[in-house]
Design an enzyme around this catalytic site. Sequence first.
Site, mmCIF file in Angstrom:
data_model
loop_
_atom_site.group_PDB
_atom_site.id
_atom_site.type_symbol
_atom_site.label_atom_id
_atom_site.label_comp_id
_atom_site.label_asym_id
_atom_site.label_seq_id
_atom_site.Cartn_x
_atom_site.Cartn_y
_atom_site.Cartn_z
ATOM 1 C CD1 TRP A 188 -3.124 1.417 0.706
ATOM 2 C CD2 TRP A 188 -1.363 2.777 2.192
ATOM 3 N NE1 TRP A 188 -3.001 3.017 0.345
ATOM 4 C CE2 TRP A 188 -2.717 3.594 1.639
ATOM 5 C CE3 TRP A 188 -0.365 2.921 3.205
ATOM 6 C CZ2 TRP A 188 -2.557 4.420 2.263
ATOM 7 C CZ3 TRP A 188 -0.449 4.081 3.379
ATOM 8 C CH2 TRP A 188 -1.050 5.435 2.859
ATOM 9 C CD GLU A 229 -4.683 -1.498 2.166
ATOM 10 O OE1 GLU A 229 -3.468 -2.462 2.462
ATOM 11 O OE2 GLU A 229 -5.813 -1.472 2.720
ATOM 12 C CE LYS A 231 -6.500 5.901 2.493
ATOM 13 N NZ LYS A 231 -6.035 5.636 3.640
ATOM 14 C CG ASP A 262 -8.792 -0.945 4.042
ATOM 15 O OD1 ASP A 262 -10.243 0.168 4.509
ATOM 16 O OD2 ASP A 262 -7.711 -0.700 4.901
ATOM 17 C CG HIS A 265 -8.509 1.461 1.535
ATOM 18 N ND1 HIS A 265 -7.789 1.482 1.681
ATOM 19 C CD2 HIS A 265 -8.475 2.484 2.722
ATOM 20 C CE1 HIS A 265 -6.579 1.201 2.464
ATOM 21 N NE2 HIS A 265 -7.224 2.208 3.191
ATOM 22 C CG HIS A 289 -5.898 -4.215 5.055
ATOM 23 N ND1 HIS A 289 -5.051 -3.505 4.524
ATOM 24 C CD2 HIS A 289 -5.222 -5.625 5.475
ATOM 25 C CE1 HIS A 289 -3.729 -4.015 5.132
ATOM 26 N NE2 HIS A 289 -3.714 -5.063 4.865
ATOM 27 C CG ASP A 297 -9.318 4.431 5.374
ATOM 28 O OD1 ASP A 297 -9.674 3.257 6.480
ATOM 29 O OD2 ASP A 297 -8.178 4.313 5.044
ATOM 30 C CG ASP A 299 -7.980 2.471 9.817
ATOM 31 O OD1 ASP A 299 -8.011 1.745 9.448
ATOM 32 O OD2 ASP A 299 -7.342 3.599 8.827
ATOM 33 C CG ASP A 329 -5.600 -1.511 8.266
ATOM 34 O OD1 ASP A 329 -4.856 -0.900 8.580
ATOM 35 O OD2 ASP A 329 -4.786 -1.450 6.946
#
Length: 421
Positions: A188, A229, A231, A262, A265, A289, A297, A299, A329
């Site tokens: 990433w 990965e 985004k 992810d 993303h 992820h 995003d 997390d 993640d």
Amino acid sequence: MKKEDIIKSYQLARKQYAALGVDTDKVIAQLDDIVISLHCWQTDDVGGFEREGAELGGGGIQATGNFPGKARTIQQMRGDLDKAMSLLPGRQRLNLHAIYGEFGGKKVDRDQIEIKHFEGWIKWAKKRKIGLDFNCTCFSHPLADEGYTLSSKNPKIRKFWVEHTKRCRAIAAEMGKQLGTPAVHNIWIPDGSKDTPVDRYNLRRILKKSLDEIFSVKYPKKYLKDSVESKLFGIGSESMVVGSHDFYLGYAVKNNTMITLDNGHFHPSEQVGDKISSILLFVDELLLHLTRGVRWDSDHVVTFNDELLLIAQEIVRANALKRVKIGLDFFDASLNRIGAYVIGTRSAQMAFLFAMLEPREALVGFEEKGRNFERLSYLELMKAMPFGAVWNYYCMKNKVPVGRDYIEEILNYEKEVLMKR
Ligand code: RNT
Ligand code: ZN
């Protein structure tokens, strides 16, 4: 909860599921195939051990909060991981970033890292009989400050990151070789533009060229699996991300690499669960992820929500568990970090369990006959089924705390270990 109550509840649950054609014993046995790769960076807010007091810097990923007790040394991190794993049923792996090597207090720049910096982790993993996964770290570094790494037009910068990523793949392959289970190496990069760029084509062409160089070194798939990965946008790359979904989907299909999904993303109205059945028709394997984006995003710690559930359901419904590697993640520094790990991992496991308890044949039967009312009824009825009894029984069988018992364990660890740091 008393052991006999857990067993009694399970037996009742088993009957109820059996009436729908679902064999809970079989599902529990299958749960051993769900291996979750724990992301080491929840223990220290993505700081790493390149130098003392290293902080996450740049690249648009952000840990917020200042709950005491973050891991400041490798020993502390290992202690935290052991604690978290002792509270989790099922099997885990560990997912490392390049900044978590053992550099012995020396400055080892990213284009200099070697397997020797990760031997300690391999030993650690061997002892615990778990696999390792790995990531190049193309952020929190002065040469990432201009916003471009593998897609940089500056040959010096690009060369540096190509070298770094090549070394990371070599390290990952060695981890896979020594541990007897392939390491997934995930790429990433933060590359992108805050404001409207005018040369997207060439930036993406350069990224493609860098990836081609990186992947020109081949490793046996039994040691290393490569994943990329994408985004949609990040802080500081709002107008364009070089490694977009279109870019990596094309790259992965053409070069048969894995693709990392992810779920933070994508646009919030997109369903990552919906993408799985399409992508699996064109690439061999996927890496997840799992995360929880709140408005962006962000997390946040993974919870058992609709988004996670659809991802798990779509994998189970496609009978693709063996083709999907599950990674986490998220990084939240506003609560007990070990608690965050345990909640997030258990929620991911619960989502897969819930998905596996679905009466698939009945549902597909309704769907094929156009019986939409019955299909929707069953989907809703499943939510009131005693799934918690199956989960509790699974935890008991795995000799880990059942129900809320893990809370106390974490609070003890907080008092005895985290607060003394
Ligand atoms: C960033 C990506 C990436 C990182 C980790 C630390 O937006 O999700 O996977 O979070 O590699
Ligand atoms: Zn990610």
